[in-house]
Design a protein around this motif. Structure first.
Motif, PDB file in Angstrom:
ATOM      1  N   ASP A 192      -2.339 -14.420  11.289  1.00 14.10           N
ATOM      2  CA  ASP A 192      -3.496 -14.339  10.390  1.00 14.10           C
ATOM      3  C   ASP A 192      -4.555 -15.371  10.768  1.00 14.10           C
ATOM      4  O   ASP A 192      -5.764 -15.098  10.703  1.00 14.10           O
ATOM      5  CB  ASP A 192      -3.054 -14.542   8.940  1.00 14.10           C
ATOM      6  CG  ASP A 192      -2.387 -13.299   8.358  1.00 14.10           C
ATOM      7  OD1 ASP A 192      -2.473 -12.238   9.000  1.00 14.10           O
ATOM      8  OD2 ASP A 192      -1.782 -13.399   7.283  1.00 14.10           O
TER       9      ASP A 192
ATOM     10  N   GLU B 238       0.711 -12.017   1.809  1.00 17.81           N
ATOM     11  CA  GLU B 238       0.231 -12.425   0.477  1.00 17.81           C
ATOM     12  C   GLU B 238       0.523 -13.903   0.232  1.00 17.81           C
ATOM     13  O   GLU B 238       1.605 -14.396   0.548  1.00 17.81           O
ATOM     14  CB  GLU B 238       0.908 -11.588  -0.619  1.00 17.81           C
ATOM     15  CG  GLU B 238       0.289 -10.218  -0.812  1.00 17.81           C
ATOM     16  CD  GLU B 238       0.716  -9.582  -2.128  1.00 17.81           C
ATOM     17  OE1 GLU B 238       1.178 -10.330  -3.029  1.00 17.81           O
ATOM     18  OE2 GLU B 238       0.608  -8.362  -2.250  1.00 17.81           O
TER      19      GLU B 238
ATOM     20  N   SER C  98       0.811  -1.215   0.000  1.00 18.30           N
ATOM     21  CA  SER C  98       0.000   0.000   0.000  1.00 18.30           C
ATOM     22  C   SER C  98       0.845   1.266   0.000  1.00 18.30           C
ATOM     23  O   SER C  98       0.357   2.343  -0.343  1.00 18.30           O
ATOM     24  CB  SER C  98      -0.922   0.014   1.224  1.00 18.30           C
ATOM     25  OG  SER C  98      -0.157  -0.066   2.417  1.00 18.30           O
TER      26      SER C  98
ATOM     27  N   GLU D 184       1.524  -6.472   5.266  1.00 19.13           N
ATOM     28  CA  GLU D 184       0.581  -6.976   4.268  1.00 19.13           C
ATOM     29  C   GLU D 184       1.298  -7.739   3.165  1.00 19.13           C
ATOM     30  O   GLU D 184       0.758  -8.699   2.608  1.00 19.13           O
ATOM     31  CB  GLU D 184      -0.209  -5.806   3.671  1.00 19.13           C
ATOM     32  CG  GLU D 184       0.649  -4.799   2.925  1.00 19.13           C
ATOM     33  CD  GLU D 184      -0.070  -3.478   2.680  1.00 19.13           C
ATOM     34  OE1 GLU D 184      -0.283  -3.168   1.502  1.00 19.13           O
ATOM     35  OE2 GLU D 184      -0.389  -2.780   3.646  1.00 19.13           O
TER      36      GLU D 184
END
Length: 433
Positions: A278, A258, A245, A254
């Motif tokens: 997660d 993935e 981002s 982030e």
């Protein structure tokens, strides 16, 4: 990290002589040492001598000093650990009780003495001396004008370079944007060449918003062919392009989550931590009665033998109060005894930072516990430090093995233990009986 000698009694008292071989080893030492421990190491100290004429002269001398630890500081960027405390072995250069700060150095032996090497300390020691733990992932998170080149080890995310440049807006007919972007890419490539060792890393992640990562990857390959940069050409398959981002370091969180990245990092500790966290968040959303966080709730789940996976940050074990550390060590030991898995997150990892925002401890349960009530908050200020009294400090000093403590010569790891008779001789030699 290399173990030179190890002498730990069955009740946990003892000493270990170590040699740090790379900067990450110092992070392990920072997590092994605690206030009240004793450490012996070689260090530099300014010594002032008074001459017979009344004049004085001073010089910096290298000497061996033993101190009782009062303060610890770790500089992750400089790779330095500073240990401050009072001298406990008088010599001609430093009086008993004088303060000194030791900066631990690589490839120099030092000895740590503890009143109790608990399970978490011993696990950390085992991991620190396992040669398989290396900086096996590199990452470049970037956007136009901002980039961070990071190395991700099993325990740390180290920012090796931050590149900040002013990129003018792209305007029709103007070339300033393209020239500035190319210069920015050149600086980032230089940082990658300087800081990434492809003989060690398994992959290098390049992540950004939009197409910046693709433009940089294309530029890097073109430059590698033009300048014959062999390590880029030969390791092209190790590069992974991913979305981020922003170009800030926190965007790594982030990126590491993935699926395409996780598939390449399947056997690394960093990926394991991200997956575990997660899974916790997913369970918290799907079945909240099987995902607990906060000490009180997690402790009750542990008491019910319901914890499948315990997630805890190493920062909790560095608490200034022995009471706080002991209660988290007890959680770890209880979960292991009941067949659960324990994952200790590094507070220098982005995943560890996320867990820290959830109080630093969380648990995935084997079965739901819907009826756990809010308990009274425990008094976090309670201290059970066993080193607060003069008598305990005297006992700690008396337990040093004077014949072998801090020996600077290399040797094979020993499993010898210090006998009660030897300890009594030490006590007698120091006049503490």
């Amino acid at each position: 990290m290399k173990i030179i000698r190890r002498r730990i009694e069955k009740d946990g008292i003892g000493e270990v002589t170590l040699s740090a071989e790379e900067p990450e080893d110092l992070w392990h030492v920072y997590n092994i040492l605690a206030v009240g421990d004793c450490i012996k190491a070689t260090t530099m100290r300014k010594v002032t001598k008074e001459m017979s004429t009344g004049s004085t002269s001073s010089a910096r001398l290298r000497m061996s000093i033993s101190i009782q630890v009062e303060e610890l500081d770790f500089d992750s960027q400089g790779g330095v650990i500073r240990i401050n405390g009072r001298n406990i072995e008088e010599s001609e250069h430093i009086k008993l009780g004088q303060y000194h700060t030791i900066e631990l150095e690589l490839h120099r032996n030092f000895t740590i003495f503890k009143r109790h090497w608990d399970a978490v300390y011993l696990d950390r020691l085992a991991v620190a001396t396992d040669p398989r733990h290396t900086a096996d992932v590199a990452a470049v998170v970037m956007e136009e004008g901002l980039a961070h080149v990071c190395l991700i080890t099993g325990f740390m995310t180290i920012t090796r370079a931050r590149i900040d440049a002013n990129i003018p807006r792209k305007r029709k007919g103007a070339t300033g944007h393209d020239k500035a972007l190319e210069k920015f890419f050149e600086t980032v490539l230089s940082a990658v060449i300087r800081h990434v060792d492809f003989a060690v890393v398994k992959c290098c992640i390049i992540a950004s918003p939009g197409f910046t990562k693709d433009q940089f990857f294309e530029y890097m390959n073109a430059e590698a062919l033009r300048r014959d940069i062999r390590f880029v050409i030969e390791n092209k398959s190790k590069f992974i392009l991913a979305h981020a981002s922003s170009g800030h370091k926190h965007a790594l969180n982030e990126v590491l989550a993935e699926k395409s990245v996780l598939a390449r990092l399947a056997d690394t500790k960093a990926a394991s931590e991200v997956q575990a966290l997660d899974s916790f968040y997913q369970m918290l959303e799907d079945d909240p009665n099987r995902a607990f966080y906060g000490y009180n709730h997690v402790r009750k789940a542990v008491d019910a033998a319901a914890v499948q996976t315990l997630l805890v940050t190493d920062a909790l074990f560095r608490s200034s109060t022995m009471h706080t550390r002991k209660k988290y060590v007890a959680l770890v030991e209880s979960v292991k005894e009941n067949g659960g898995e324990v994952k200790i997150f590094s507070s220098l990892h982005v995943s560890g930072e996320r867990l820290g925002q959830l109080s630093g401890v969380a648990a995935l349960l084997r079965f739901p516990l819907p009826d756990i009530d809010e308990g009274e908050d425990e008094d976090e200020t309670k201290s059970e430090s066993s080193l607060s009294s003069d008598g305990d400090t005297r006992d700690l000093v008396a337990n040093f093995d004077k014949s072998g403590f801090g020996d600077e010569e290399d040797g094979e790891e020993e499993e010898d233990t210090q006998t009660g008779h030897q300890m009594q001789e030490d006590r007698d030699s120091l006049g503490l009986s």
